[in-house]
Design a protein around this motif. Structure first.
Motif, mmCIF file in Angstrom:
data_model
loop_
_atom_site.group_PDB
_atom_site.id
_atom_site.type_symbol
_atom_site.label_atom_id
_atom_site.label_comp_id
_atom_site.label_asym_id
_atom_site.label_seq_id
_atom_site.Cartn_x
_atom_site.Cartn_y
_atom_site.Cartn_z
ATOM 1 N N GLU A 54 36.571 40.879 36.855
ATOM 2 C CA GLU A 54 37.472 39.576 36.969
ATOM 3 C C GLU A 54 37.915 39.119 38.165
ATOM 4 O O GLU A 54 37.656 38.047 38.547
ATOM 5 C CB GLU A 54 38.870 40.023 36.440
ATOM 6 C CG GLU A 54 38.910 40.383 34.907
ATOM 7 C CD GLU A 54 39.962 41.178 34.438
ATOM 8 O OE1 GLU A 54 40.935 41.658 35.242
ATOM 9 O OE2 GLU A 54 40.271 41.395 33.226
ATOM 10 N N ARG A 55 37.642 40.246 39.434
ATOM 11 C CA ARG A 55 37.906 39.987 40.747
ATOM 12 C C ARG A 55 36.821 39.017 41.063
ATOM 13 O O ARG A 55 36.815 38.203 41.902
ATOM 14 C CB ARG A 55 38.107 41.137 41.571
ATOM 15 C CG ARG A 55 39.211 41.928 41.296
ATOM 16 C CD ARG A 55 40.080 42.335 42.545
ATOM 17 N NE ARG A 55 40.068 41.508 43.706
ATOM 18 C CZ ARG A 55 40.182 41.930 44.844
ATOM 19 N NH1 ARG A 55 39.683 43.345 44.943
ATOM 20 N NH2 ARG A 55 39.975 41.354 45.982
ATOM 21 N N LEU A 56 35.398 39.296 40.640
ATOM 22 C CA LEU A 56 34.458 38.590 41.246
ATOM 23 C C LEU A 56 33.982 37.536 40.444
ATOM 24 O O LEU A 56 32.895 36.960 40.648
ATOM 25 C CB LEU A 56 33.062 39.610 41.307
ATOM 26 C CG LEU A 56 33.319 40.820 41.975
ATOM 27 C CD1 LEU A 56 32.154 41.947 42.117
ATOM 28 C CD2 LEU A 56 33.512 40.432 43.729
ATOM 29 N N ARG A 57 34.710 37.252 39.173
ATOM 30 C CA ARG A 57 34.198 36.084 38.419
ATOM 31 C C ARG A 57 32.878 36.521 37.678
ATOM 32 O O ARG A 57 32.208 35.513 37.573
ATOM 33 C CB ARG A 57 34.327 34.776 38.897
ATOM 34 C CG ARG A 57 35.884 34.671 39.458
ATOM 35 C CD ARG A 57 35.809 33.355 40.275
ATOM 36 N NE ARG A 57 35.926 32.427 39.452
ATOM 37 C CZ ARG A 57 36.663 31.375 39.016
ATOM 38 N NH1 ARG A 57 38.019 31.629 39.302
ATOM 39 N NH2 ARG A 57 36.470 30.498 37.948
ATOM 40 N N LEU A 58 32.743 37.750 37.482
ATOM 41 C CA LEU A 58 31.226 38.017 36.988
ATOM 42 C C LEU A 58 31.366 38.654 35.567
ATOM 43 O O LEU A 58 32.153 39.563 35.138
ATOM 44 C CB LEU A 58 30.507 39.184 37.860
ATOM 45 C CG LEU A 58 29.957 38.485 39.188
ATOM 46 C CD1 LEU A 58 29.385 39.674 40.146
ATOM 47 C CD2 LEU A 58 29.140 37.324 39.220
ATOM 48 N N ASP A 59 30.502 38.334 34.618
ATOM 49 C CA ASP A 59 30.575 38.932 33.460
ATOM 50 C C ASP A 59 29.779 40.220 33.302
ATOM 51 O O ASP A 59 29.110 40.760 34.155
ATOM 52 C CB ASP A 59 30.005 38.053 32.200
ATOM 53 C CG ASP A 59 28.480 37.808 32.524
ATOM 54 O OD1 ASP A 59 27.741 38.646 32.758
ATOM 55 O OD2 ASP A 59 28.041 36.763 32.278
ATOM 56 N N ASN B 36 40.175 27.425 47.055
ATOM 57 C CA ASN B 36 40.692 28.113 46.057
ATOM 58 C C ASN B 36 41.540 27.128 45.118
ATOM 59 O O ASN B 36 41.534 27.121 44.056
ATOM 60 C CB ASN B 36 41.620 28.964 46.762
ATOM 61 C CG ASN B 36 40.867 30.217 47.206
ATOM 62 O OD1 ASN B 36 39.642 30.415 46.838
ATOM 63 N ND2 ASN B 36 41.646 31.027 48.234
ATOM 64 N N ASP C 107 39.368 25.308 36.949
ATOM 65 C CA ASP C 107 39.521 26.170 35.851
ATOM 66 C C ASP C 107 40.645 25.850 34.745
ATOM 67 O O ASP C 107 40.456 25.872 33.508
ATOM 68 C CB ASP C 107 40.295 27.710 36.540
ATOM 69 C CG ASP C 107 38.986 28.338 37.080
ATOM 70 O OD1 ASP C 107 37.884 28.089 36.707
ATOM 71 O OD2 ASP C 107 39.369 29.396 37.719
ATOM 72 N N THR D 183 39.485 25.427 42.748
ATOM 73 C CA THR D 183 38.715 26.417 41.855
ATOM 74 C C THR D 183 39.837 26.257 40.674
ATOM 75 O O THR D 183 39.563 26.208 39.510
ATOM 76 C CB THR D 183 38.423 27.631 42.450
ATOM 77 O OG1 THR D 183 37.421 27.425 43.348
ATOM 78 C CG2 THR D 183 37.913 28.632 41.086
ATOM 79 N N GLU D 184 40.982 26.570 41.051
ATOM 80 C CA GLU D 184 42.077 26.743 40.154
ATOM 81 C C GLU D 184 42.428 25.326 39.352
ATOM 82 O O GLU D 184 42.632 25.670 38.187
ATOM 83 C CB GLU D 184 43.471 27.182 40.864
ATOM 84 C CG GLU D 184 43.590 28.390 41.528
ATOM 85 C CD GLU D 184 44.691 28.682 42.303
ATOM 86 O OE1 GLU D 184 45.720 27.897 42.239
ATOM 87 O OE2 GLU D 184 45.055 29.605 43.237
#
Length: 156
Positions: free
Chosen positions: A69-74, A144, A151, A147-148
Protein backbone atom coordinates in the motif's frame (compact mmCIF):
# COMPACT_ATOMS: atom_id res chain seq x y z
CA UNK A 1 -6.47 42.60 -31.92
CA UNK A 2 -4.94 39.11 -31.71
CA UNK A 3 -5.88 36.62 -29.07
CA UNK A 4 -3.11 35.09 -26.94
CA UNK A 5 -5.35 32.18 -26.07
CA UNK A 6 -4.08 28.90 -27.54
CA UNK A 7 -6.21 27.20 -30.16
CA UNK A 8 -7.89 23.94 -29.15
CA UNK A 9 -5.51 21.99 -31.41
CA UNK A 10 -2.54 23.42 -29.52
CA UNK A 11 -3.57 21.35 -26.50
CA UNK A 12 -3.02 18.22 -28.59
CA UNK A 13 0.64 19.05 -29.15
CA UNK A 14 3.03 16.57 -27.53
CA UNK A 15 4.97 19.32 -25.80
CA UNK A 16 1.74 20.53 -24.11
CA UNK A 17 0.97 17.15 -22.48
CA UNK A 18 1.64 17.04 -18.74
CA UNK A 19 1.63 13.23 -18.89
CA UNK A 20 4.50 13.35 -21.40
CA UNK A 21 6.48 15.78 -19.25
CA UNK A 22 5.95 13.63 -16.16
CA UNK A 23 6.93 10.49 -18.04
CA UNK A 24 10.08 12.13 -19.43
CA UNK A 25 11.06 13.38 -15.96
CA UNK A 26 10.38 9.94 -14.49
CA UNK A 27 12.60 8.28 -17.09
CA UNK A 28 15.37 10.81 -16.44
CA UNK A 29 15.10 10.18 -12.70
CA UNK A 30 15.19 6.45 -13.36
CA UNK A 31 18.43 6.77 -15.29
CA UNK A 32 20.06 8.81 -12.55
CA UNK A 33 18.85 6.47 -9.80
CA UNK A 34 20.16 3.48 -11.77
CA UNK A 35 23.65 5.02 -11.70
CA UNK A 36 23.48 6.10 -8.04
CA UNK A 37 22.02 2.83 -6.76
CA UNK A 38 24.45 0.60 -8.63
CA UNK A 39 27.05 0.93 -5.85
CA UNK A 40 24.40 -0.06 -3.30
CA UNK A 41 23.44 -3.13 -5.34
CA UNK A 42 19.81 -1.99 -5.50
CA UNK A 43 17.30 -1.32 -8.22
CA UNK A 44 15.01 1.68 -7.83
CA UNK A 45 12.01 -0.41 -6.66
CA UNK A 46 14.27 -2.23 -4.16
CA UNK A 47 15.50 1.15 -2.91
CA UNK A 48 11.90 2.22 -2.31
CA UNK A 49 11.28 -0.95 -0.28
CA UNK A 50 14.34 -0.26 1.83
CA UNK A 51 13.32 3.38 2.36
CA UNK A 52 9.92 2.26 3.67
CA UNK A 53 11.51 -0.33 5.96
CA UNK A 54 14.11 2.11 7.32
CA UNK A 55 11.25 4.34 8.51
CA UNK A 56 9.89 1.60 10.77
CA UNK A 57 11.21 0.49 14.16
CA UNK A 58 13.77 -2.24 13.38
CA UNK A 59 12.14 -4.86 15.59
CA UNK A 60 8.70 -4.54 13.98
CA UNK A 61 9.17 -4.28 10.25
CA UNK A 62 6.14 -3.94 7.99
CA UNK A 63 3.44 -6.37 6.92
CA UNK A 64 3.76 -7.12 3.19
CA UNK A 65 0.24 -5.81 2.60
CA UNK A 66 1.01 -2.46 4.26
CA UNK A 67 4.33 -2.22 2.38
CA UNK A 68 2.49 -2.73 -0.92
CA UNK A 69 0.00 0.00 0.00
CA UNK A 70 2.76 2.45 0.92
CA UNK A 71 4.65 1.77 -2.31
CA UNK A 72 1.52 1.51 -4.48
CA UNK A 73 2.62 -1.93 -5.67
CA UNK A 74 0.51 -5.06 -6.05
CA UNK A 75 1.61 -8.37 -4.55
CA UNK A 76 2.58 -9.74 -7.97
CA UNK A 77 5.18 -6.99 -8.28
CA UNK A 78 6.17 -6.78 -4.63
CA UNK A 79 6.73 -10.50 -3.93
CA UNK A 80 9.56 -10.98 -6.46
CA UNK A 81 11.18 -7.75 -5.22
CA UNK A 82 11.14 -9.03 -1.65
CA UNK A 83 12.49 -12.43 -2.71
CA UNK A 84 15.46 -10.77 -4.41
CA UNK A 85 16.11 -8.53 -1.40
CA UNK A 86 15.92 -11.56 0.88
CA UNK A 87 18.30 -13.51 -1.37
CA UNK A 88 20.69 -10.53 -1.18
CA UNK A 89 20.57 -10.74 2.62
CA UNK A 90 19.00 -7.30 3.07
CA UNK A 91 15.55 -8.28 4.38
CA UNK A 92 13.89 -11.11 6.23
CA UNK A 93 10.29 -12.25 5.70
CA UNK A 94 8.54 -13.94 8.60
CA UNK A 95 4.98 -14.90 9.42
CA UNK A 96 3.45 -12.57 11.98
CA UNK A 97 3.16 -13.99 15.48
CA UNK A 98 -0.14 -12.09 15.84
CA UNK A 99 -1.70 -13.18 12.54
CA UNK A 100 -0.25 -16.16 10.68
CA UNK A 101 -1.88 -14.97 7.44
CA UNK A 102 0.31 -11.87 7.52
CA UNK A 103 4.00 -11.78 6.59
CA UNK A 104 6.25 -9.12 8.10
CA UNK A 105 9.31 -7.78 6.32
CA UNK A 106 12.24 -6.49 8.39
CA UNK A 107 15.67 -5.33 7.34
CA UNK A 108 18.57 -7.58 8.34
CA UNK A 109 21.74 -6.18 9.91
CA UNK A 110 23.14 -5.78 6.40
CA UNK A 111 19.93 -4.00 5.35
CA UNK A 112 20.17 -1.61 8.29
CA UNK A 113 23.87 -0.96 7.60
CA UNK A 114 23.06 -0.12 3.98
CA UNK A 115 21.09 2.90 5.20
CA UNK A 116 24.32 4.72 6.09
CA UNK A 117 25.61 4.33 2.54
CA UNK A 118 22.25 5.32 1.04
CA UNK A 119 22.23 8.74 2.74
CA UNK A 120 24.17 10.23 -0.17
CA UNK A 121 21.54 9.23 -2.77
CA UNK A 122 18.95 11.96 -2.02
CA UNK A 123 21.74 14.54 -1.76
CA UNK A 124 23.02 13.54 -5.19
CA UNK A 125 19.51 13.64 -6.64
CA UNK A 126 18.92 17.11 -5.18
CA UNK A 127 22.21 18.39 -6.67
CA UNK A 128 21.38 16.88 -10.05
CA UNK A 129 18.04 18.71 -10.26
CA UNK A 130 19.66 22.10 -9.88
CA UNK A 131 16.68 23.06 -7.71
CA UNK A 132 16.85 24.69 -4.31
CA UNK A 133 15.53 22.56 -1.44
CA UNK A 134 12.35 24.65 -1.14
CA UNK A 135 11.69 24.17 -4.86
CA UNK A 136 12.08 20.41 -4.48
CA UNK A 137 9.70 20.39 -1.52
CA UNK A 138 7.16 22.50 -3.43
CA UNK A 139 7.35 20.21 -6.45
CA UNK A 140 6.93 17.11 -4.27
CA UNK A 141 3.86 18.63 -2.58
CA UNK A 142 2.34 19.58 -5.95
CA UNK A 143 2.94 16.09 -7.34
CA UNK A 144 1.32 14.57 -4.25
CA UNK A 145 -1.72 16.82 -4.75
CA UNK A 146 -1.82 15.84 -8.42
CA UNK A 147 -1.69 12.15 -7.51
CA UNK A 148 -4.51 12.55 -4.98
CA UNK A 149 -6.64 14.43 -7.51
CA UNK A 150 -6.07 11.81 -10.19
CA UNK A 151 -6.79 8.97 -7.74
CA UNK A 152 -10.05 10.69 -6.81
CA UNK A 153 -10.97 11.24 -10.47
CA UNK A 154 -10.24 7.59 -11.26
CA UNK A 155 -12.24 6.27 -8.32
CA UNK A 156 -15.04 8.84 -8.58
Amino acid sequence: MTSTRPAAEDFLRLDRQICFSLNAASRAFGGLYRVLLKDLGLTYPQYLVMLALWEEPESEGLPVKRLGERLRLDSGTLSPLLKRLEASGLVRRERSARDERSVNVTPTEAGVALKERAVEVPRSIARATGFELDEIEDLRERLNRLTEALDTATLG
